[in-house]
Design a protein around this motif. Structure first.
Motif, PDB file in Angstrom:
ATOM      1  N   THR A   1       0.814  -1.209   0.000  1.00 48.62           N
ATOM      2  CA  THR A   1       0.000   0.000   0.000  1.00 48.62           C
ATOM      3  C   THR A   1       0.854   1.269   0.000  1.00 48.62           C
ATOM      4  OG1 THR A   1      -1.397  -1.298   1.445  1.00 48.62           O
ATOM      5  CG2 THR A   1      -2.078   0.954   1.025  1.00 48.62           C
TER       6      THR A   1
ATOM      7  N   LEU B   1      -8.105   1.742  -8.593  1.00 49.39           N
ATOM      8  CA  LEU B   1      -8.928   1.723  -7.381  1.00 49.39           C
ATOM      9  C   LEU B   1     -10.079   0.734  -7.539  1.00 49.39           C
ATOM     10  CD1 LEU B   1      -9.027   5.518  -6.441  1.00 49.39           C
ATOM     11  CD2 LEU B   1      -7.913   3.674  -5.181  1.00 49.39           C
TER      12      LEU B   1
ATOM     13  N   MET C   1      -9.357  -2.932  -6.971  1.00 48.84           N
ATOM     14  CA  MET C   1      -8.965  -3.357  -5.627  1.00 48.84           C
ATOM     15  C   MET C   1     -10.173  -3.792  -4.814  1.00 48.84           C
ATOM     16  SD  MET C   1      -6.434  -0.247  -4.714  1.00 48.84           S
ATOM     17  CE  MET C   1      -5.397  -1.001  -3.501  1.00 48.84           C
TER      18      MET C   1
ATOM     19  N   GLN D   1     -12.480  -3.708  -1.469  1.00 45.72           N
ATOM     20  CA  GLN D   1     -12.979  -2.621  -0.619  1.00 45.72           C
ATOM     21  C   GLN D   1     -11.981  -2.251   0.481  1.00 45.72           C
ATOM     22  OE1 GLN D   1     -15.749  -0.873  -0.704  1.00 45.72           O
ATOM     23  NE2 GLN D   1     -15.798   0.031   1.347  1.00 45.72           N
TER      24      GLN D   1
ATOM     25  N   ARG E   1      -8.776  -0.777  -0.685  1.00 45.48           N
ATOM     26  CA  ARG E   1      -8.991   0.578  -1.203  1.00 45.48           C
ATOM     27  C   ARG E   1      -9.035   1.578  -0.049  1.00 45.48           C
ATOM     28  NH1 ARG E   1     -12.788  -0.467  -5.149  1.00 45.48           N
ATOM     29  NH2 ARG E   1     -14.464  -0.365  -3.636  1.00 45.48           N
ATOM     30  N   GLU E   2      -9.675   1.187   1.045  1.00 44.85           N
ATOM     31  CA  GLU E   2      -9.760   2.111   2.167  1.00 44.85           C
ATOM     32  C   GLU E   2      -8.404   2.339   2.829  1.00 44.85           C
ATOM     33  OE1 GLU E   2     -12.976   0.824   4.684  1.00 44.85           O
ATOM     34  OE2 GLU E   2     -14.332   1.399   3.047  1.00 44.85           O
TER      35      GLU E   2
ATOM     36  N   ARG F   1      -6.585   4.737   0.665  1.00 44.03           N
ATOM     37  CA  ARG F   1      -7.066   6.109   0.861  1.00 44.03           C
ATOM     38  C   ARG F   1      -6.459   6.716   2.115  1.00 44.03           C
ATOM     39  NH1 ARG F   1     -12.339   5.307  -1.566  1.00 44.03           N
ATOM     40  NH2 ARG F   1     -12.074   6.070  -3.692  1.00 44.03           N
TER      41      ARG F   1
END
Lengths: 454, 454
Positions: free
Chosen positions: A100, A119, A122, A124, A127-128, A131
């Motif tokens: 990441t 994105l 990926m 969920q 992805r978070e 972010r």
């Protein structure tokens, strides 16, 4: 192929590779064999050492599963040239194997639509996490951290931890400790692997874990993180949010990159260069970039010329002044740049700060006065003999003394002022310093000559 | 006291400490409380940030068991000042807690009789280990390695290893792997702690160990070791003798020091400074050291002055030449130092070597020609308007072009020549470069003016 260890072996690799590239019938299989044996960071290093045309050829034969990691380790310039030629599928594929934190470094340089695609590809959760890393500056602990870590609870027994690790089957790279958190995910301490291995398995994590641990605040600057790792000999450290939540971990390999980049930055920016620049950038690109620095320096040189111009009439009467004036300016520049370099380096390492700045200033001023006196006498003697004039030698002595004192003052004060104004002392310090020593040098020497000689 | 993490916190510590030192009644207990909480490397950093008088006071209150490690981490200059004031007993006591590699760094700086005493106070085995480390250069893998490591045999089962580690009770700092050796002590592979933790205890070391491992030759240079660690993200690596014998291990914390010192060395020596110098050295000591650099630069400045002197008659006829000549020299110096810095850095990182030197040279020459053309036109316009002379503007244009091309050539070639001659490009490169750009700049400008203007 042998391992690539020393610079000599590395040079040999480069040489053989260039031989293959330059051969009549390019033997791509041989290139692939070469690259197969190399570590992604070494391939990145190799690519940076290759002229751009060869670089593209080699890139096409890089093992597909290393592409992402190679991109991460390339200098910005080289990377964007390569990414410009990749299509969306290739870019998405390259990013798949990345951690990441590495992905977070690459994304900001990609076109918006490709970022969307990545994105979407990926999960969920992933992805978070991404972010959350992206929300921190690249130059902060949050930007440096990765999220690959193993957490355990304090009330677990070590044999449970051992069973869990065996079931897991693997441990993230550069792990030297597990992280102990409470139910709410707040950081509580470290459980070093060495402790797991040497303790009685019947004991609980709470009994053997290290409580007195440095938690790195998520907004700490990358430079502070590097200094901290360096001073404490850390290998990994937890990153903690303000509420005590464990956010991620920072590992020494990323810190080593920060240390290297920071040192490069000081060195390169003192010459107006960017450490992310490609050595083999096209001539016109480099010309354009360097010309900014030359333009700034031209302005300062013209300012110095203007000062000389004020005394044209004086020089006309005594040309010896024109012969000697660069000596006055140059001695000031050299002495000043010594003080400047010392102060800039001391500030970067955190050794000079408002507390001791006054002591440093007094010391540098002392050195400036002494060196001013010494070189005033030496240069006065040389000038006196050369032009057979006592008056001229007294005047140049005074000018040297004035300029070396001003050089010491400027060298010590300019970086402190620049820092307070939020500027980068390494970048603009030397230009400003040379301007001061040139202008003061010429003005003192020619001015005194006008007053007392003509 | 809180942990010292960021530069700000560090500044606060320094400030409070100075407040105690400056108070009427020095409260030594408070100083001791301060130091008690700090890591030896942080105390070393703190001592380097203190003026020398305060430094001695603080040193006397340093925890006795940290003295050795603090000494190891001090800059040479600061260390020898402190060691000069310690008596034999104190020195012997300070070295007792040190690892062999750290001790090997300190011993060469101690008086011969104290070294004898320290050697006598050691056990036979320890003394022999120390001798073996001392026999390698400080800048080689042998000088960097420590001897604290755990070795195992390939035919052992993991559960035996686990039992052994538990009985041992502790594992040397920065250990991420055990070292697998055969009966004769030859290196065979690595057994990472993570592998021990995740594998079935019934398996043998041979089944799970890493065979494909980088063994560092004992005579590899420290710089190559650092580059290797950096490119491979290593934490520890085994040091191997020519016959395959495992000699010791190198850990990342020592490598980080090498990286930092090397980068500091490039930066500091470009200004003729020594990275081991004490920022708070007495004024006269610093004056003496810096004056060497000023002396060298005076010689080059006088050389440039002599060149100007050749054209005294010309300047007498046209004083505008004296006004403009520093511009020609200074633009050359700036452009040249950009190329020089780039090449020196590239060489230090192993990115520039005989294989691609020609490409770099051609590129820098290209940049020199282009920037030469651009600034020739700009400066010619300025000079033409200023002194209202087309001839003068053509002459300065030619001089600028010549000097910027020479600057590019010198910047690229000087470090390569210095390196081949065994010199340090970072130390003498910039002096030689400025000499070239000054002499060529003045000679071209004044020479052309003499031929075509007067």
């Amino acid at each position: 192929m042998a391992e690539v260890e020393t610079k000599e072996e590395y040079r040999d690799v480069l040489q053989s590779l260039l031989a293959i590239l330059r051969a009549e019938d390019e033997d791509y299989e041989q290139i692939e064999d070469f690259l197969e044996e190399m570590h992604p960071q070494e391939i990145a290093h190799l690519l940076e050492s290759l002229p751009s045309s060869d670089r593209q050829v080699v890139w096409e034969h890089v093992p597909a599963d290393s592409e992402g990691e190679i991109l991460v380790h390339l200098a910005d310039d080289v990377r964007s040239a390569i990414m410009d030629r990749m299509d969306t599928d290739q870019l998405v594929a390259a990013t798949e194997s990345l951690d990441t934190d590495d992905l977070a470094d690459l994304l900001p340089e990609m076109p918006r639509d490709i970022v969307q695609e990545i994105l979407l590809s990926m999960e969920q959760q992933e992805r978070e996490r991404l972010r959350s890393v992206l929300s921190y500056s690249e130059d902060s602990a949050g930007g440096l951290m990765d999220l690959d870590m193993i957490t355990v609870r304090a009330d677990t027994n070590l044999d449970v931890v051992l069973r869990y690790l065996r079931r897991r089957g693997s441990i993230p790279e550069s792990t030297d400790s597990l992280f102990v958190v409470d139910r709410e995910g707040r950081f509580q301490g470290l459980l070093p692997l060495t402790v797991i291995l040497t303790s009685d398995p019947e004991m609980s994590v709470a009994e053997v874990m290290e409580h007195d641990v440095i938690g790195i605040p998520v907004d700490m600057s990358a430079r502070d993180v590097a200094n901290l790792f360096e001073r404490r000999d850390l290998i990994t450290a937890p990153v903690i949010a303000e509420d005590g939540q464990l956010m991620g971990r920072i590992t020494i390999d990323d810190v080593v990159d920060v240390i290297r980049e920071e040192a490069d930055h000081s060195l390169m920016s003192m010459a107006g260069l960017n450490e992310e620049e490609d050595m083999f950038a096209p001539v016109l690109t480099s010309t354009r970039r360097r010309s900014v620095w030359l333009a700034i320096n031209l302005l300062t040189a013209l300012l110095a010329a203007w000062v000389i111009g004020l005394f044209e009439a004086t020089i006309e009467q005594l040309v010896a002044l024109a012969v000697l004036m660069p000596v006055v300016a140059s001695m000031g520049g050299i002495a000043g740049s010594q003080t400047l370099t010392l102060v800039i380096r001391g500030m970067a390492l955190g050794k000079i700060n408002p507390t001791n700045a006054r002591t440093i200033f007094r010391k540098e001023l002392g050195v400036g006065i002494w060196n001013g006196l010494i070189w005033a006498i030496v240069i006065a003697s040389v000038a006196g003999f050369w032009f057979n004039s006592v008056k001229l030698s007294i005047i140049i002595a005074a000018a040297i003394l004035i300029n070396l004192i001003m050089a010491a003052i400027s060298g010590a004060v300019i970086p402190l002022i620049l820092k307070r104004m939020g500027g980068d002392p390494a970048l603009s310090g030397s230009v400003i310093l040379t301007t001061v020593t040139d202008v003061v040098g010429f003005f003192a020497f020619l001015g005194l000559a006008t007053l007392f000689l003509i």
